[in-house]
Design an enzyme around this catalytic site. Structure first.
Site, PDB file in Angstrom:
ATOM      1  N   GLU A  81       0.812  -1.216   0.000  1.00 38.29           N
ATOM      2  CA  GLU A  81       0.000   0.000   0.000  1.00 38.29           C
ATOM      3  C   GLU A  81       0.847   1.269   0.000  1.00 38.29           C
ATOM      4  OE1 GLU A  81      -2.887  -0.020  -0.739  1.00 38.29           O
ATOM      5  OE2 GLU A  81      -4.014  -1.681   0.135  1.00 38.29           O
ATOM      6  N   HIS A  99      -3.359   2.352   8.357  1.00 36.27           N
ATOM      7  CA  HIS A  99      -4.339   1.661   7.505  1.00 36.27           C
ATOM      8  C   HIS A  99      -4.626   0.304   8.134  1.00 36.27           C
ATOM      9  CE1 HIS A  99      -6.282  -0.462   4.315  1.00 36.27           C
ATOM     10  NE2 HIS A  99      -5.201  -1.191   4.018  1.00 36.27           N
ATOM     11  N   HIS A 101      -7.684  -3.192   8.573  1.00 36.04           N
ATOM     12  CA  HIS A 101      -8.825  -3.947   8.052  1.00 36.04           C
ATOM     13  C   HIS A 101      -9.810  -4.215   9.189  1.00 36.04           C
ATOM     14  CE1 HIS A 101      -6.203  -5.731   4.545  1.00 36.04           C
ATOM     15  NE2 HIS A 101      -6.305  -4.420   4.507  1.00 36.04           N
ATOM     16  N   TYR A 120     -20.659  12.419  18.489  1.00 33.35           N
ATOM     17  CA  TYR A 120     -19.964  13.690  18.283  1.00 33.35           C
ATOM     18  C   TYR A 120     -18.492  13.537  17.915  1.00 33.35           C
ATOM     19  CZ  TYR A 120     -18.278  13.217  23.146  1.00 33.35           C
ATOM     20  OH  TYR A 120     -17.697  12.773  24.306  1.00 33.35           O
ATOM     21  N   HIS A 161     -12.738  -3.043   2.168  1.00 34.60           N
ATOM     22  CA  HIS A 161     -11.298  -3.072   2.411  1.00 34.60           C
ATOM     23  C   HIS A 161     -10.939  -2.732   3.850  1.00 34.60           C
ATOM     24  CE1 HIS A 161      -7.088  -1.958   0.597  1.00 34.60           C
ATOM     25  NE2 HIS A 161      -6.979  -2.445   1.822  1.00 34.60           N
ATOM     26  N   TYR A 216      -9.835  19.946  24.092  1.00 30.06           N
ATOM     27  CA  TYR A 216      -9.854  18.704  24.867  1.00 30.06           C
ATOM     28  C   TYR A 216      -8.458  18.106  25.002  1.00 30.06           C
ATOM     29  CZ  TYR A 216     -11.010  13.951  26.288  1.00 30.06           C
ATOM     30  OH  TYR A 216     -11.074  12.757  26.955  1.00 30.06           O
TER      31      TYR A 216
END
Length: 220
Positions: A81, A99, A101, A120, A161, A216
């Site tokens: 990738e 990334h 799965h 939220y 994916h 936050y």
């Protein structure tokens, strides 16, 4: 400022990328050798290699490439990738990418074109998370689809994916992935109740949450 190879900064980033990759596996966001993690340091990108379980990797096994994907040394082959990671770095201010799965997120990617705003924390990703159309993994087409889905967002779903998120650090990119997976799980649970439809947050409510989220968090 450019960092020299073997610098303290590079050692730190290598450790952070590997720790993040192992965390995605420990939390069930990836299975086996699926998924990948990377981080950018100046003109160097450090990425997990292809087809090696994270528990067998050391920091030195991460693959260093330049922004065009050319290797900056010998070693293992980078993740398949890599084109996806490079495209995101070119188009955004990302300093790290995760990334995965993840199960619930991947399930949602097969059902909708956009994850409904059920919580939220949608605001923390820039707004409702889009689903990039399916394309073969590792392809330039997948990278193009992902960039379109990421417009104004720090995360997206990849149809059939998984997930893609980015941030200022590997930890932040991971946290966004975990939040995305959790929101997908919430939506699946709520939408699966017979005869009931989940309530969704309005754009104004998300904007209000986004403003509050900027304040936050704190350092221990």
């Amino acid at each position: 400022m450019k960092e020299s190879k073997g610098s303290a900064a590079e050692a730190r980033i290598r450790a952070e990328v590997l720790a993040t990759a192992r965390r995605t596996a420990a939390e069930g966001l990836v299975v086996g050798t699926s998924g990948n993690v990377s981080a950018r340091l100046g003109e160097m990108i450090l990425v997990t290699p292809s087809g090696v379980p994270y528990d067998r990797l050391g920091p030195e096994d991460l693959v260093a490439v330049d922004p065009d994907g050319r290797p900056l040394g010998d070693g293992l082959a980078p993740t398949s990738e890599l084109p996806l990671h490079l495209a995101v770095y070119r188009a955004t201010g990302a300093a790290a990418i995760v990334h995965t799965h993840a199960v619930h997120a991947t399930a949602v990617s097969t059902l909708v074109d956009e994850l409904p705003a059920v919580h939220y924390m949608t605001a923390a990703l820039g707004g409702p998370v889009r689903v990039a159309p399916y394309a073969l993994y590792g392809s330039d087409e997948l990278a193009r689809h992902a960039l379109a889905a990421l417009d104004g967002r720090t995360g997206c779903l990849l149809r059939n994916h998984g997930t893609l998120t980015y941030g200022a650090t590997p930890e932040q990119a991971h946290d966004r992935t975990a939040q995305l997976e959790w929101m997908c799980r919430v939506w699946l649970a709520a939408s699966g109740v017979p005869g009931r439809t989940p309530t969704l947050l309005s754009p104004d409510q998300l904007a209000e949450a986004a403003q509050k989220l900027t304040k936050y968090g704190q350092e221990p």
